[in-house]
Write a protein that holds these residues in place. Sequence first.
Motif, PDB file in Angstrom:
ATOM      1  N   TRP A  62      -2.300  -1.323  -0.886  1.00 35.12           N
ATOM      2  CA  TRP A  62      -3.527  -1.443  -1.684  1.00 35.12           C
ATOM      3  C   TRP A  62      -3.319  -2.418  -2.846  1.00 35.12           C
ATOM      4  O   TRP A  62      -4.180  -3.255  -3.119  1.00 35.12           O
ATOM      5  N   ARG A  63      -2.172  -2.337  -3.497  1.00 35.54           N
ATOM      6  CA  ARG A  63      -1.899  -3.232  -4.629  1.00 35.54           C
ATOM      7  C   ARG A  63      -1.816  -4.689  -4.203  1.00 35.54           C
ATOM      8  O   ARG A  63      -2.211  -5.582  -4.938  1.00 35.54           O
ATOM      9  N   SER A  65      -3.269  -6.021  -1.317  1.00 39.24           N
ATOM     10  CA  SER A  65      -4.460  -6.518  -0.624  1.00 39.24           C
ATOM     11  C   SER A  65      -5.777  -6.149  -1.301  1.00 39.24           C
ATOM     12  O   SER A  65      -6.804  -6.751  -1.015  1.00 39.24           O
ATOM     13  N   GLY A  66      -5.752  -5.125  -2.161  1.00 38.21           N
ATOM     14  CA  GLY A  66      -6.981  -4.672  -2.807  1.00 38.21           C
ATOM     15  C   GLY A  66      -7.809  -3.723  -1.946  1.00 38.21           C
ATOM     16  O   GLY A  66      -8.882  -3.307  -2.347  1.00 38.21           O
ATOM     17  N   GLU A  67      -7.272  -3.360  -0.767  1.00 38.50           N
ATOM     18  CA  GLU A  67      -7.978  -2.445   0.126  1.00 38.50           C
ATOM     19  C   GLU A  67      -7.016  -1.380   0.632  1.00 38.50           C
ATOM     20  O   GLU A  67      -5.832  -1.647   0.826  1.00 38.50           O
TER      21      GLU A  67
END
Length: 76
Positions: A62-63, A65-67
């Motif tokens: 998540w950190r 790719s933001g997803e």
Amino acid sequence: MGMMVTARRVEATAGEVRYEFGLDDKFDRILTIDPSTLDAHVEDGDFDSAAGSITAKIVKTWRSSGEFPTRMLFAS
């Protein structure tokens, strides 16, 4: 002895992201992550090494790719 933990995202809302996860493709536990704080807990209350390992890998993804990923695998 190695460990393989697999997870698949089953729900993602603004307030929580839920994964079914388990050892060796047994999706028999539920992990919930709060996307605003990244606090995580498991439904059965046992935040063991399997839960910690897969949570760390999900949060790392998540950190970068933001997803939140739809599937995740941790193997050691």
